[in-house]
Each structure stands twice: as structure tokens, then as C-alpha cells.
Scaffold this motif. Structure first.
Motif, PDB file in Angstrom:
ATOM      1  N   THR A 128       0.844  -1.196   0.000  1.00 53.30           N
ATOM      2  CA  THR A 128       0.000   0.000   0.000  1.00 53.30           C
ATOM      3  C   THR A 128       0.877   1.243   0.000  1.00 53.30           C
ATOM      4  OG1 THR A 128      -1.788  -1.164   1.136  1.00 53.30           O
ATOM      5  CG2 THR A 128      -1.813   1.243   1.246  1.00 53.30           C
ATOM      6  N   ALA A 129       1.915   1.245   0.834  1.00 61.14           N
ATOM      7  CA  ALA A 129       2.849   2.375   0.876  1.00 61.14           C
ATOM      8  C   ALA A 129       3.555   2.540  -0.471  1.00 61.14           C
ATOM      9  CB  ALA A 129       3.874   2.177   1.992  1.00 61.14           C
ATOM     10  N   PHE A 130       3.983   1.434  -1.049  1.00 55.71           N
ATOM     11  CA  PHE A 130       4.643   1.481  -2.353  1.00 55.71           C
ATOM     12  C   PHE A 130       3.695   2.060  -3.406  1.00 55.71           C
ATOM     13  CE2 PHE A 130       5.704  -0.386  -6.491  1.00 55.71           C
ATOM     14  CZ  PHE A 130       7.021   0.025  -6.621  1.00 55.71           C
ATOM     15  N   GLY A 131       2.455   1.589  -3.423  1.00 54.24           N
ATOM     16  CA  GLY A 131       1.468   2.081  -4.381  1.00 54.24           C
ATOM     17  C   GLY A 131       1.194   3.567  -4.219  1.00 54.24           C
ATOM     18  N   THR A 132       1.107   4.014  -2.978  1.00 58.73           N
ATOM     19  CA  THR A 132       0.888   5.433  -2.699  1.00 58.73           C
ATOM     20  C   THR A 132       2.070   6.258  -3.204  1.00 58.73           C
ATOM     21  OG1 THR A 132      -0.449   4.888  -0.768  1.00 58.73           O
ATOM     22  CG2 THR A 132       0.469   7.116  -0.864  1.00 58.73           C
ATOM     23  N   TYR A 133       3.268   5.749  -2.982  1.00 60.98           N
ATOM     24  CA  TYR A 133       4.483   6.435  -3.411  1.00 60.98           C
ATOM     25  C   TYR A 133       4.570   6.513  -4.943  1.00 60.98           C
ATOM     26  CZ  TYR A 133       9.441   7.624  -3.632  1.00 60.98           C
ATOM     27  OH  TYR A 133      10.637   8.241  -3.891  1.00 60.98           O
ATOM     28  N   MET A 134       4.134   5.455  -5.610  1.00 56.02           N
ATOM     29  CA  MET A 134       4.253   5.383  -7.067  1.00 56.02           C
ATOM     30  C   MET A 134       3.054   5.983  -7.823  1.00 56.02           C
ATOM     31  SD  MET A 134       7.196   3.966  -7.817  1.00 56.02           S
ATOM     32  CE  MET A 134       7.040   3.303  -9.471  1.00 56.02           C
ATOM     33  N   ARG A 135       1.937   6.173  -7.143  1.00 60.37           N
ATOM     34  CA  ARG A 135       0.703   6.620  -7.798  1.00 60.37           C
ATOM     35  C   ARG A 135       0.885   7.842  -8.698  1.00 60.37           C
ATOM     36  NH1 ARG A 135      -2.807   6.983  -3.650  1.00 60.37           N
ATOM     37  NH2 ARG A 135      -3.216   4.771  -3.891  1.00 60.37           N
ATOM     38  N   PRO A 136       1.608   8.885  -8.271  1.00 57.61           N
ATOM     39  CA  PRO A 136       1.711  10.068  -9.138  1.00 57.61           C
ATOM     40  C   PRO A 136       2.616   9.890 -10.359  1.00 57.61           C
ATOM     41  CG  PRO A 136       2.809  10.467  -7.019  1.00 57.61           C
ATOM     42  CD  PRO A 136       2.204   9.096  -6.962  1.00 57.61           C
ATOM     43  N   ILE A 137       3.311   8.775 -10.451  1.00 59.74           N
ATOM     44  CA  ILE A 137       4.265   8.576 -11.547  1.00 59.74           C
ATOM     45  C   ILE A 137       3.551   7.927 -12.731  1.00 59.74           C
ATOM     46  CG2 ILE A 137       6.409   7.443 -12.239  1.00 59.74           C
ATOM     47  CD1 ILE A 137       7.151   7.568  -9.196  1.00 59.74           C
ATOM     48  N   PRO A 138       3.491   8.621 -13.872  1.00 58.12           N
ATOM     49  CA  PRO A 138       2.837   8.038 -15.046  1.00 58.12           C
ATOM     50  C   PRO A 138       3.747   7.019 -15.733  1.00 58.12           C
ATOM     51  CG  PRO A 138       3.713  10.187 -15.599  1.00 58.12           C
ATOM     52  CD  PRO A 138       3.989   9.968 -14.139  1.00 58.12           C
ATOM     53  N   GLU A 167      10.567  -9.559   0.448  1.00 58.18           N
ATOM     54  CA  GLU A 167      10.480 -10.671   1.399  1.00 58.18           C
ATOM     55  C   GLU A 167      11.468 -10.456   2.533  1.00 58.18           C
ATOM     56  OE1 GLU A 167       8.263 -13.102   1.046  1.00 58.18           O
ATOM     57  OE2 GLU A 167       7.573 -12.474  -0.935  1.00 58.18           O
ATOM     58  N   ARG A 168      11.585 -11.469   3.372  1.00 57.92           N
ATOM     59  CA  ARG A 168      12.634 -11.469   4.396  1.00 57.92           C
ATOM     60  C   ARG A 168      13.928 -11.848   3.695  1.00 57.92           C
ATOM     61  NH1 ARG A 168      10.193 -15.045   9.347  1.00 57.92           N
ATOM     62  NH2 ARG A 168       8.073 -14.873   8.602  1.00 57.92           N
ATOM     63  N   GLY A 169      14.877 -10.962   3.676  1.00 55.48           N
ATOM     64  CA  GLY A 169      16.172 -11.296   3.105  1.00 55.48           C
ATOM     65  C   GLY A 169      16.439 -10.772   1.715  1.00 55.48           C
ATOM     66  N   PHE A 170      15.406 -10.351   0.979  1.00 61.47           N
ATOM     67  CA  PHE A 170      15.657  -9.835  -0.371  1.00 61.47           C
ATOM     68  C   PHE A 170      14.444  -9.078  -0.913  1.00 61.47           C
ATOM     69  CE2 PHE A 170      13.287 -13.626  -1.399  1.00 61.47           C
ATOM     70  CZ  PHE A 170      12.624 -13.322  -2.573  1.00 61.47           C
ATOM     71  N   ALA A 171      14.718  -8.306  -1.937  1.00 58.91           N
ATOM     72  CA  ALA A 171      13.680  -7.704  -2.774  1.00 58.91           C
ATOM     73  C   ALA A 171      14.093  -8.008  -4.205  1.00 58.91           C
ATOM     74  CB  ALA A 171      13.582  -6.205  -2.541  1.00 58.91           C
ATOM     75  N   SER A 172      13.109  -8.155  -5.093  1.00 57.26           N
ATOM     76  CA  SER A 172      13.443  -8.429  -6.490  1.00 57.26           C
ATOM     77  C   SER A 172      12.403  -7.810  -7.406  1.00 57.26           C
ATOM     78  CB  SER A 172      13.544  -9.934  -6.751  1.00 57.26           C
ATOM     79  OG  SER A 172      12.276 -10.544  -6.621  1.00 57.26           O
ATOM     80  N   VAL A 173      12.844  -7.576  -8.618  1.00 58.39           N
ATOM     81  CA  VAL A 173      11.973  -7.085  -9.673  1.00 58.39           C
ATOM     82  C   VAL A 173      12.399  -7.793 -10.942  1.00 58.39           C
ATOM     83  CG1 VAL A 173      13.460  -5.093 -10.139  1.00 58.39           C
ATOM     84  CG2 VAL A 173      11.059  -5.014 -10.822  1.00 58.39           C
ATOM     85  N   GLY A 174      11.417  -8.154 -11.765  1.00 61.11           N
ATOM     86  CA  GLY A 174      11.810  -8.854 -12.978  1.00 61.11           C
ATOM     87  C   GLY A 174      10.667  -9.159 -13.919  1.00 61.11           C
ATOM     88  N   ILE A 175      11.046  -9.795 -14.990  1.00 60.78           N
ATOM     89  CA  ILE A 175      10.124 -10.252 -16.024  1.00 60.78           C
ATOM     90  C   ILE A 175       9.989 -11.755 -15.856  1.00 60.78           C
ATOM     91  CG2 ILE A 175       9.752 -10.473 -18.510  1.00 60.78           C
ATOM     92  CD1 ILE A 175      11.816  -8.088 -18.791  1.00 60.78           C
ATOM     93  N   PHE A 234      14.921   0.684  -4.388  1.00 62.16           N
ATOM     94  CA  PHE A 234      15.400  -0.360  -5.291  1.00 62.16           C
ATOM     95  C   PHE A 234      14.347  -0.646  -6.370  1.00 62.16           C
ATOM     96  CE2 PHE A 234      15.206  -4.932  -6.307  1.00 62.16           C
ATOM     97  CZ  PHE A 234      16.422  -5.074  -6.958  1.00 62.16           C
ATOM     98  N   LEU A 235      13.090  -0.818  -5.966  1.00 60.96           N
ATOM     99  CA  LEU A 235      12.027  -1.212  -6.896  1.00 60.96           C
ATOM    100  C   LEU A 235      11.636  -0.098  -7.873  1.00 60.96           C
ATOM    101  CD1 LEU A 235       9.671  -3.124  -4.427  1.00 60.96           C
ATOM    102  CD2 LEU A 235      11.266  -4.135  -6.071  1.00 60.96           C
ATOM    103  N   LYS A 236      11.498   1.109  -7.364  1.00 60.99           N
ATOM    104  CA  LYS A 236      10.969   2.218  -8.159  1.00 60.99           C
ATOM    105  C   LYS A 236      11.698   2.447  -9.480  1.00 60.99           C
ATOM    106  CE  LYS A 236      10.442   7.190  -8.243  1.00 60.99           C
ATOM    107  NZ  LYS A 236      10.812   8.443  -7.616  1.00 60.99           N
ATOM    108  N   PRO A 237      12.995   2.713  -9.486  1.00 59.06           N
ATOM    109  CA  PRO A 237      13.640   3.035 -10.768  1.00 59.06           C
ATOM    110  C   PRO A 237      13.646   1.851 -11.734  1.00 59.06           C
ATOM    111  CG  PRO A 237      15.293   2.825  -9.034  1.00 59.06           C
ATOM    112  CD  PRO A 237      13.952   2.769  -8.370  1.00 59.06           C
ATOM    113  N   ARG A 238      13.659   0.651 -11.210  1.00 57.52           N
ATOM    114  CA  ARG A 238      13.682  -0.531 -12.073  1.00 57.52           C
ATOM    115  C   ARG A 238      12.316  -0.778 -12.727  1.00 57.52           C
ATOM    116  NH1 ARG A 238      17.280  -0.513  -8.278  1.00 57.52           N
ATOM    117  NH2 ARG A 238      19.401  -1.178  -8.819  1.00 57.52           N
ATOM    118  N   MET A 239      11.243  -0.530 -11.985  1.00 56.10           N
ATOM    119  CA  MET A 239       9.919  -0.672 -12.592  1.00 56.10           C
ATOM    120  C   MET A 239       9.688   0.405 -13.647  1.00 56.10           C
ATOM    121  SD  MET A 239       8.163  -3.306 -11.966  1.00 56.10           S
ATOM    122  CE  MET A 239       6.573  -2.797 -12.617  1.00 56.10           C
TER     123      MET A 239
END
Length: 152
Positions: free
Chosen positions: A16-26, A52-60, A130-135
């Protein structure tokens, strides 16, 4: 130790926090987008984020049940690797035919940040950073290359 309900609440709060943070970005086309549930518009190709516990990831993730078609998609992404790396400004891990947590054979192209814990709210800014610029970069990449995947 956390109960399942506590774990669920914490994870939900993070997303929810991530979504709120990213909402204004088109997105790359200037439209509003649900970043945490990004729709590629191509069946069996997904952009996945995990915290998760121990890592975050983004990918296809390529999830086609036919492993030969899955490999074809993977090879097609391979031909676009330089564009992906230019968009994200970094090398990503490429994994053909591995099992996910549900026992399904998938292929994925991902970037992992080890050593972070979504259960620690103090680490959320680091995970989001970490997630924001990669998405955003994945979206820009996808805007360029999506037409090549739409005919499958």
C-alpha cells in the motif's frame, strides 16, 4: 515470531505504501498505471516485484506452459538484452526454465537486492528505492519492445 495475520498485514502495508508512493508517476505513455500489479498486455509475460525477508526483487517472468514457446520468448528477450540493460543501466540475471514457489516451470529475467527485510519498516525506503527506478525502466523498455511480443 510473527503470526500469519501479522505477516499478511505488514506485507499489505508495504505494498500500500509502495502504491501510494508510485501513484503520481505516469507510465512511459503518460498514463496512470497500477505499478504493483503492472499489466504487460501480453499473456504469459508478467512484471513481478517481491519484497520478502532477506531480499527484494523485480523482474520479467515468462510463464507459458509450453516450455518451447517459453524458451522462444526468453530468446526473444535475449535479443533485446542490450536495450534492457541500457534502460535499467545494469546487468540482470537470466534464468531459463526454473521452478517457482508453486512448482511451475518459468523463465525469468530479474534483479535481486539481497539483505533487506520487508518486515522491518525502517528498510522500506531502501526497498522502494530499489524497486521504483527498475519498474519505471522496465515500463520504458516494454513500451519500446512490446509490439514484438503481441503477435504470439
Amino acid at each position: 515470531m510473527y503470526t500469519k495475520a501479522e505477516l499478511s498485514r505488514i506485507r499489505k502495508s508495504f505494498w500500500t505504501a509502495f502504491g501510494t508512493y508510485m501513484r503520481p508517476i505516469p507510465n512511459a505513455q503518460g498514463r496512470r498505471v497500477n505499478w504493483q500489479n503492472y499489466k504487460t498486455g501480453v499473456k504469459e509475460i508478467y512484471f513481478r516485484m517481491k519484497a520478502e525477508r532477506g531480499f527484494a526483487s523485480v523482474g520479467i517472468e515468462i510463464t507459458h506452459r509450453d516450455e518451447e514457446l517459453q524458451e522462444l520468448f526468453f530468446e526473444q528477450f535475449g535479443q533485446l538484452r542490450k536495450i534492457l540493460e541500457e534502460s535499467t543501466k545494469e546487468a540482470w540475471e537470466w534464468k531459463l526454465h526454473e521452478q517457482n514457489e508453486f512448482g511451475q516451470v518459468i523463465s525469468k529475467i530479474e534483479k535481486v537486492k539481497p539483505g533487506v527485510n520487508v518486515l522491518n519498516e525502517e528498510e522500506w525506503p531502501e526497498i522502494i528505492s530499489f524497486l521504483k527506478p527498475r519498474m519505471i525502466a522496465l515500463d520504458e523498455f516494454w513500451d519500446l519492445v512490446k509490439p514484438g511480443f503481441e503477435d504470439y
